[in-house]
Design a protein around this motif. Structure first.
Motif, PDB file in Angstrom:
ATOM      1  N   VAL A   1      -3.619  -8.050  -0.889  1.00 46.68           N
ATOM      2  CA  VAL A   1      -2.878  -7.770   0.341  1.00 46.68           C
ATOM      3  C   VAL A   1      -3.649  -6.826   1.254  1.00 46.68           C
ATOM      4  O   VAL A   1      -4.430  -5.991   0.799  1.00 46.68           O
ATOM      5  CB  VAL A   1      -1.487  -7.146   0.048  1.00 46.68           C
ATOM      6  CG1 VAL A   1      -0.637  -8.077  -0.794  1.00 46.68           C
ATOM      7  CG2 VAL A   1      -1.627  -5.788  -0.615  1.00 46.68           C
ATOM      8  N   GLU A   2      -3.402  -6.979   2.544  1.00 49.30           N
ATOM      9  CA  GLU A   2      -3.868  -6.010   3.541  1.00 49.30           C
ATOM     10  C   GLU A   2      -2.675  -5.146   3.900  1.00 49.30           C
ATOM     11  O   GLU A   2      -1.642  -5.659   4.349  1.00 49.30           O
ATOM     12  CB  GLU A   2      -4.388  -6.738   4.778  1.00 49.30           C
ATOM     13  CG  GLU A   2      -4.851  -5.792   5.879  1.00 49.30           C
ATOM     14  CD  GLU A   2      -5.162  -6.503   7.189  1.00 49.30           C
ATOM     15  OE1 GLU A   2      -5.531  -5.819   8.146  1.00 49.30           O
ATOM     16  OE2 GLU A   2      -4.992  -7.729   7.249  1.00 49.30           O
ATOM     17  N   ILE A   3      -2.817  -3.827   3.672  1.00 50.69           N
ATOM     18  CA  ILE A   3      -1.709  -2.918   3.946  1.00 50.69           C
ATOM     19  C   ILE A   3      -1.662  -2.620   5.442  1.00 50.69           C
ATOM     20  O   ILE A   3      -2.677  -2.255   6.046  1.00 50.69           O
ATOM     21  CB  ILE A   3      -1.865  -1.616   3.136  1.00 50.69           C
ATOM     22  CG1 ILE A   3      -1.875  -1.928   1.634  1.00 50.69           C
ATOM     23  CG2 ILE A   3      -0.745  -0.634   3.479  1.00 50.69           C
ATOM     24  CD1 ILE A   3      -0.608  -2.564   1.100  1.00 50.69           C
ATOM     25  N   LEU A   4      -0.480  -2.754   6.032  1.00 51.21           N
ATOM     26  CA  LEU A   4      -0.315  -2.540   7.475  1.00 51.21           C
ATOM     27  C   LEU A   4       0.461  -1.242   7.723  1.00 51.21           C
ATOM     28  O   LEU A   4       0.177  -0.243   7.094  1.00 51.21           O
ATOM     29  CB  LEU A   4       0.367  -3.770   8.084  1.00 51.21           C
ATOM     30  CG  LEU A   4      -0.355  -5.106   7.797  1.00 51.21           C
ATOM     31  CD1 LEU A   4       0.468  -6.294   8.277  1.00 51.21           C
ATOM     32  CD2 LEU A   4      -1.744  -5.125   8.424  1.00 51.21           C
ATOM     33  N   SER A   5       1.449  -1.269   8.613  1.00 53.20           N
ATOM     34  CA  SER A   5       2.101  -0.017   9.041  1.00 53.20           C
ATOM     35  C   SER A   5       3.131   0.484   8.032  1.00 53.20           C
ATOM     36  O   SER A   5       3.677  -0.269   7.232  1.00 53.20           O
ATOM     37  CB  SER A   5       2.775  -0.248  10.394  1.00 53.20           C
ATOM     38  OG  SER A   5       3.684  -1.317  10.300  1.00 53.20           O
TER      39      SER A   5
ATOM     40  N   ALA B   1       2.834  -5.451   4.835  1.00 47.41           N
ATOM     41  CA  ALA B   1       1.553  -5.943   4.324  1.00 47.41           C
ATOM     42  C   ALA B   1       1.419  -7.432   4.594  1.00 47.41           C
ATOM     43  O   ALA B   1       2.395  -8.129   4.838  1.00 47.41           O
ATOM     44  CB  ALA B   1       1.436  -5.670   2.822  1.00 47.41           C
ATOM     45  N   ARG B   2       0.170  -7.880   4.549  1.00 56.33           N
ATOM     46  CA  ARG B   2      -0.136  -9.295   4.760  1.00 56.33           C
ATOM     47  C   ARG B   2      -0.841  -9.815   3.519  1.00 56.33           C
ATOM     48  O   ARG B   2      -1.820  -9.221   3.056  1.00 56.33           O
ATOM     49  CB  ARG B   2      -1.051  -9.427   5.982  1.00 56.33           C
ATOM     50  CG  ARG B   2      -1.360 -10.840   6.416  1.00 56.33           C
ATOM     51  CD  ARG B   2      -2.277 -10.824   7.641  1.00 56.33           C
ATOM     52  NE  ARG B   2      -3.624 -10.336   7.311  1.00 56.33           N
ATOM     53  CZ  ARG B   2      -4.595 -11.120   6.807  1.00 56.33           C
ATOM     54  NH1 ARG B   2      -4.372 -12.393   6.574  1.00 56.33           N
ATOM     55  NH2 ARG B   2      -5.790 -10.610   6.526  1.00 56.33           N
ATOM     56  N   LEU B   3      -0.299 -10.889   2.971  1.00 55.15           N
ATOM     57  CA  LEU B   3      -0.961 -11.555   1.852  1.00 55.15           C
ATOM     58  C   LEU B   3      -2.155 -12.312   2.420  1.00 55.15           C
ATOM     59  O   LEU B   3      -1.999 -13.156   3.295  1.00 55.15           O
ATOM     60  CB  LEU B   3       0.043 -12.513   1.202  1.00 55.15           C
ATOM     61  CG  LEU B   3      -0.291 -13.139  -0.151  1.00 55.15           C
ATOM     62  CD1 LEU B   3      -0.506 -12.073  -1.212  1.00 55.15           C
ATOM     63  CD2 LEU B   3       0.846 -14.079  -0.564  1.00 55.15           C
TER      64      LEU B   3
END
Ligand SMILES: [Zn+2]
Length: 185
Positions: free
Chosen positions: A94-98, A117-119
């Protein structure tokens, strides 16, 4: 705590001079064993309009659904902890976002922190801590089978923000001692 982790002697519960709370104090070596809240860190991984949920293979709340989350380790950031838990519980990158939510779980001496997050790709699966991992459309979130109040709070705020185009973060607190009608010590 019954015994000192430094010298093995029995500990007493008393308020040290200049302090304002009772602590575990070693009667032999004098070490004060402070106990402070633990951080639980997680995220809401999204992919193509669906959310990655895990069904817990461990207590507490075995069999109930949650987002990937777990205890923060020494030497990592909140974001690193959230990404690591996604790898460990859901085999997901995952990319961790806000920042999404901060939930004070007073009775459990925990603070739960969740990120959006974005998978990165639709690749995931159950690790030993999960019975099942799946992408769930927003309309199909199993609200009655969520593991923890902090999971529900976080997912509800997530969907509300998505609907309103907001990227806010949200604070709340749960205190089961108060709900049970007992007085705070
Ligand atoms: Zn000691």
């Amino acid at each position: 705590m019954n015994f000192c982790s430094h010298c093995g002697a029995r500990v007493a519960t008393l308020t040290p001079p200049g302090d304002h709370l009772p602590r575990f104090v070693c009667e032999s070596c004098g070490t004060i064993h402070y106990q402070n809240p633990k951080l639980i860190v997680g995220c809401v991984p999204e992919y193509a309009g669906q959310i990655l949920l895990c069904r817990r293979a461990i207590e507490p709340r075995l069999g109930y659904w949650t987002v990937p989350a777990g205890f923060m380790e020494n030497g990592e950031t909140l974001q690193q902890a959230a990404a690591r838990e996604s790898r460990e519980e859901a085999l997901a990158d995952v990319e961790i976002l806000s920042l999404l939510s901060v939930v004070h779980v007073i009775h459990a001496h925990q603070v739960h922190v969740f990120f959006r997050a974005r998978l990165r790709e639709p690749s995931f699966g159950p690790a030993p801590e999960s019975l099942e991992v799946k992408l769930v459309p927003h309309a199909a979130i199993p609200w009655g089978e969520l593991a923890f109040p902090s999971t529900e709070f976080t997912l509800r705020r997530y969907l509300e923000d998505l609907a309103s185009g907001s990227d806010a973060h949200h604070f709340t607190e749960f205190d089961r001692r108060l709900q049970a009608g007992r007085v705070k010590p």
